[in-house]
Scaffold this motif. Structure first.
Motif, PDB file in Angstrom:
ATOM      1  N   ASP A   1       0.830  -1.194   0.000  1.00 15.98           N
ATOM      2  CA  ASP A   1       0.000   0.000   0.000  1.00 15.98           C
ATOM      3  C   ASP A   1       0.871   1.253   0.000  1.00 15.98           C
ATOM      4  OD1 ASP A   1      -2.302   1.654   0.059  1.00 15.98           O
ATOM      5  OD2 ASP A   1      -2.085   1.837   2.232  1.00 15.98           O
ATOM      6  N   SER A   2       1.785   1.326  -0.949  1.00 19.29           N
ATOM      7  CA  SER A   2       2.661   2.488  -0.986  1.00 19.29           C
ATOM      8  C   SER A   2       3.039   2.863  -2.411  1.00 19.29           C
ATOM      9  CB  SER A   2       3.933   2.231  -0.173  1.00 19.29           C
ATOM     10  OG  SER A   2       4.687   1.196  -0.758  1.00 19.29           O
ATOM     11  N   GLN A   3       3.310   4.129  -2.578  1.00 16.69           N
ATOM     12  CA  GLN A   3       3.830   4.671  -3.829  1.00 16.69           C
ATOM     13  C   GLN A   3       4.775   5.807  -3.458  1.00 16.69           C
ATOM     14  OE1 GLN A   3       0.898   6.129  -6.603  1.00 16.69           O
ATOM     15  NE2 GLN A   3       2.387   6.228  -8.261  1.00 16.69           N
ATOM     16  N   LEU A   4       5.923   5.844  -4.107  1.00 16.12           N
ATOM     17  CA  LEU A   4       6.918   6.869  -3.838  1.00 16.12           C
ATOM     18  C   LEU A   4       6.831   7.979  -4.872  1.00 16.12           C
ATOM     19  CD1 LEU A   4       9.995   4.634  -2.945  1.00 16.12           C
ATOM     20  CD2 LEU A   4       8.287   5.622  -1.413  1.00 16.12           C
ATOM     21  N   PHE A   5       7.073   9.212  -4.414  1.00 13.15           N
ATOM     22  CA  PHE A   5       7.002  10.382  -5.274  1.00 13.15           C
ATOM     23  C   PHE A   5       8.269  11.209  -5.125  1.00 13.15           C
ATOM     24  CE2 PHE A   5       2.701   9.094  -4.641  1.00 13.15           C
ATOM     25  CZ  PHE A   5       2.056   9.386  -5.832  1.00 13.15           C
ATOM     26  N   LEU A   6       8.595  11.956  -6.163  1.00 12.62           N
ATOM     27  CA  LEU A   6       9.723  12.873  -6.107  1.00 12.62           C
ATOM     28  C   LEU A   6       9.354  14.067  -5.241  1.00 12.62           C
ATOM     29  CD1 LEU A   6      10.736  12.778  -9.879  1.00 12.62           C
ATOM     30  CD2 LEU A   6      11.833  11.587  -7.959  1.00 12.62           C
ATOM     31  N   PRO A   7      10.333  14.672  -4.587  1.00 18.28           N
ATOM     32  CA  PRO A   7      10.048  15.806  -3.700  1.00 18.28           C
ATOM     33  C   PRO A   7       9.498  17.022  -4.446  1.00 18.28           C
ATOM     34  CG  PRO A   7      12.326  15.044  -3.443  1.00 18.28           C
ATOM     35  CD  PRO A   7      11.743  14.321  -4.601  1.00 18.28           C
ATOM     36  N   ASP A   8       8.648  17.755  -3.762  1.00 17.87           N
ATOM     37  CA  ASP A   8       8.145  19.044  -4.246  1.00 17.87           C
ATOM     38  C   ASP A   8       8.445  20.051  -3.142  1.00 17.87           C
ATOM     39  OD1 ASP A   8       6.845  21.288  -5.064  1.00 17.87           O
ATOM     40  OD2 ASP A   8       4.858  20.392  -5.122  1.00 17.87           O
ATOM     41  N   PHE A   9       9.538  20.775  -3.298  1.00 16.70           N
ATOM     42  CA  PHE A   9       9.984  21.660  -2.233  1.00 16.70           C
ATOM     43  C   PHE A   9       9.169  22.943  -2.152  1.00 16.70           C
ATOM     44  CE2 PHE A   9      13.903  19.232  -3.317  1.00 16.70           C
ATOM     45  CZ  PHE A   9      13.895  18.462  -2.178  1.00 16.70           C
ATOM     46  N   GLN A  10       8.253  23.165  -3.074  1.00 21.55           N
ATOM     47  CA  GLN A  10       7.402  24.351  -3.009  1.00 21.55           C
ATOM     48  C   GLN A  10       6.333  24.211  -1.932  1.00 21.55           C
ATOM     49  OE1 GLN A  10       8.185  27.000  -4.872  1.00 21.55           O
ATOM     50  NE2 GLN A  10       9.882  25.781  -5.641  1.00 21.55           N
ATOM     51  N   GLU A  11       5.933  22.978  -1.642  1.00 17.57           N
ATOM     52  CA  GLU A  11       4.816  22.732  -0.723  1.00 17.57           C
ATOM     53  C   GLU A  11       5.233  21.945   0.509  1.00 17.57           C
ATOM     54  OE1 GLU A  11       1.607  23.710  -0.995  1.00 17.57           O
ATOM     55  OE2 GLU A  11       2.085  24.839  -2.787  1.00 17.57           O
ATOM     56  N   GLU A  12       6.488  21.995   0.883  1.00 19.93           N
ATOM     57  CA  GLU A  12       6.961  21.141   1.962  1.00 19.93           C
ATOM     58  C   GLU A  12       6.692  21.710   3.346  1.00 19.93           C
ATOM     59  OE1 GLU A  12      11.476  22.181   3.177  1.00 19.93           O
ATOM     60  OE2 GLU A  12      11.205  20.893   1.467  1.00 19.93           O
ATOM     61  N   THR A  13       6.633  20.789   4.284  1.00 22.73           N
ATOM     62  CA  THR A  13       6.570  21.106   5.702  1.00 22.73           C
ATOM     63  C   THR A  13       7.588  20.222   6.392  1.00 22.73           C
ATOM     64  OG1 THR A  13       4.219  21.586   5.575  1.00 22.73           O
ATOM     65  CG2 THR A  13       5.102  21.094   7.748  1.00 22.73           C
ATOM     66  N   SER A  14       8.356  20.766   7.299  1.00 27.35           N
ATOM     67  CA  SER A  14       9.323  19.932   8.009  1.00 27.35           C
ATOM     68  C   SER A  14       8.747  19.518   9.361  1.00 27.35           C
ATOM     69  CB  SER A  14      10.656  20.659   8.183  1.00 27.35           C
ATOM     70  OG  SER A  14      10.482  21.841   8.920  1.00 27.35           O
ATOM     71  N   LEU A  15       8.996  18.275   9.732  1.00 26.29           N
ATOM     72  CA  LEU A  15       8.509  17.708  10.985  1.00 26.29           C
ATOM     73  C   LEU A  15       9.690  17.107  11.732  1.00 26.29           C
ATOM     74  CD1 LEU A  15       5.529  15.607   9.578  1.00 26.29           C
ATOM     75  CD2 LEU A  15       5.442  17.939  10.440  1.00 26.29           C
ATOM     76  N   LEU A  16       9.907  17.531  12.956  1.00 27.75           N
ATOM     77  CA  LEU A  16      10.945  16.941  13.778  1.00 27.75           C
ATOM     78  C   LEU A  16      10.327  15.797  14.568  1.00 27.75           C
ATOM     79  CD1 LEU A  16      13.866  17.038  14.809  1.00 27.75           C
ATOM     80  CD2 LEU A  16      13.033  18.499  16.667  1.00 27.75           C
ATOM     81  N   LEU A  17      10.793  14.589  14.301  1.00 28.85           N
ATOM     82  CA  LEU A  17      10.296  13.423  15.024  1.00 28.85           C
ATOM     83  C   LEU A  17      11.344  12.964  16.025  1.00 28.85           C
ATOM     84  CD1 LEU A  17       8.625  11.318  12.193  1.00 28.85           C
ATOM     85  CD2 LEU A  17       7.517  12.720  13.925  1.00 28.85           C
ATOM     86  N   ASN A  18      10.865  12.593  17.208  1.00 27.34           N
ATOM     87  CA  ASN A  18      11.698  11.991  18.240  1.00 27.34           C
ATOM     88  C   ASN A  18      10.780  11.165  19.131  1.00 27.34           C
ATOM     89  OD1 ASN A  18      10.471  13.824  20.072  1.00 27.34           O
ATOM     90  ND2 ASN A  18      12.041  15.352  19.648  1.00 27.34           N
ATOM     91  N   LYS A  19      11.319  10.629  20.223  1.00 26.94           N
ATOM     92  CA  LYS A  19      10.518   9.751  21.079  1.00 26.94           C
ATOM     93  C   LYS A  19       9.308  10.456  21.684  1.00 26.94           C
ATOM     94  CE  LYS A  19      10.939   6.363  24.730  1.00 26.94           C
ATOM     95  NZ  LYS A  19      10.941   5.048  24.170  1.00 26.94           N
ATOM     96  N   LYS A  20       9.334  11.766  21.807  1.00 28.63           N
ATOM     97  CA  LYS A  20       8.222  12.508  22.402  1.00 28.63           C
ATOM     98  C   LYS A  20       7.165  12.921  21.380  1.00 28.63           C
ATOM     99  CE  LYS A  20      10.914  14.426  26.177  1.00 28.63           C
ATOM    100  NZ  LYS A  20      11.367  15.637  26.855  1.00 28.63           N
ATOM    101  N   ARG A  21       7.467  12.827  20.096  1.00 33.78           N
ATOM    102  CA  ARG A  21       6.547  13.319  19.055  1.00 33.78           C
ATOM    103  C   ARG A  21       6.132  12.203  18.106  1.00 33.78           C
ATOM    104  NH1 ARG A  21      10.324  18.256  18.381  1.00 33.78           N
ATOM    105  NH2 ARG A  21       9.388  19.699  19.852  1.00 33.78           N
ATOM    106  N   PHE A  22       4.980  12.388  17.500  1.00 30.55           N
ATOM    107  CA  PHE A  22       4.492  11.436  16.494  1.00 30.55           C
ATOM    108  C   PHE A  22       3.873  12.203  15.344  1.00 30.55           C
ATOM    109  CE2 PHE A  22       0.732  12.360  18.942  1.00 30.55           C
ATOM    110  CZ  PHE A  22      -0.285  12.353  18.008  1.00 30.55           C
ATOM    111  N   ALA A  23       3.772  11.514  14.229  1.00 29.16           N
ATOM    112  CA  ALA A  23       3.018  12.020  13.079  1.00 29.16           C
ATOM    113  C   ALA A  23       2.108  10.889  12.634  1.00 29.16           C
ATOM    114  CB  ALA A  23       3.950  12.438  11.947  1.00 29.16           C
ATOM    115  N   LEU A  24       0.847  11.189  12.413  1.00 33.05           N
ATOM    116  CA  LEU A  24      -0.126  10.206  11.947  1.00 33.05           C
ATOM    117  C   LEU A  24      -0.682  10.708  10.627  1.00 33.05           C
ATOM    118  CD1 LEU A  24      -1.813   7.643  12.379  1.00 33.05           C
ATOM    119  CD2 LEU A  24      -3.408   9.028  13.732  1.00 33.05           C
ATOM    120  N   PHE A  25      -0.409   9.965   9.580  1.00 32.87           N
ATOM    121  CA  PHE A  25      -0.860  10.327   8.232  1.00 32.87           C
ATOM    122  C   PHE A  25      -2.088   9.496   7.918  1.00 32.87           C
ATOM    123  CE2 PHE A  25       3.610  11.186   8.540  1.00 32.87           C
ATOM    124  CZ  PHE A  25       3.704  12.469   8.032  1.00 32.87           C
ATOM    125  N   LEU A  26      -3.226  10.156   7.757  1.00 30.04           N
ATOM    126  CA  LEU A  26      -4.516   9.488   7.540  1.00 30.04           C
ATOM    127  C   LEU A  26      -4.866   9.445   6.075  1.00 30.04           C
ATOM    128  CD1 LEU A  26      -6.289  11.335  10.445  1.00 30.04           C
ATOM    129  CD2 LEU A  26      -5.356   9.027  10.493  1.00 30.04           C
TER     130      LEU A  26
END
Length: 127
Positions: free
Chosen positions: A102-127
């Protein structure tokens, strides 16, 4: 997408109570010594892939991964990683959709990017 600290995860319970229970139970079990693997947290609706990786040295070396069926929960068990995310609309596909993963890879689009710092205290959930 939800990006927050684990101590705030309970604030999202009303959005998806059965998934929230499953995630909280899973999070209590994970540690830096947990073996790598693919874990169904709430059936195929929410899965976790635990793996070891090197931190990407620059955003130019990244690819974006998009799922059509399941949600993707991301956190870091040791250290931290700066991830770059964007909306999938308008991205150029790097690979064909793989129904098995259930995956597809895409080339980066730096015009619309957001940076997320992940560590043991943080999570990201992509729905």
């Amino acid at each position: 997408m939800i990006y927050d600290e684990w101590n705030c995860f309970g604030n999202y319970r009303s959005m998806f109570p059965e998934v929230a229970d499953a995630v909280e139970n899973f999070y209590r079990k994970i540690s830096e010594t947990l073996l790598c693997g693919h874990f169904e947290i709430c059936g195929k609706r929410l899965v976790a892939d635990i793996f070891q990786t090197e931190t990407i040295s620059s955003r130019e070396n990244t690819v974006w991964e998009v799922h059509q069926v399941f949600a993707d929960l991301q956190t870091i068990l040791s250290g931290e990683s700066l991830n770059f995310r964007c909306r999938p609309e308008g991205l150029v596909a790097k690979t064909e959709y793989n129904a098995k993963t259930d995956s597809q890879l895409f080339l980066p689009d730096f015009q619309e990017e957001t940076s997320l710092l992940l560590n043991k205290k943080r999570f990201a959930l992509f729905l």
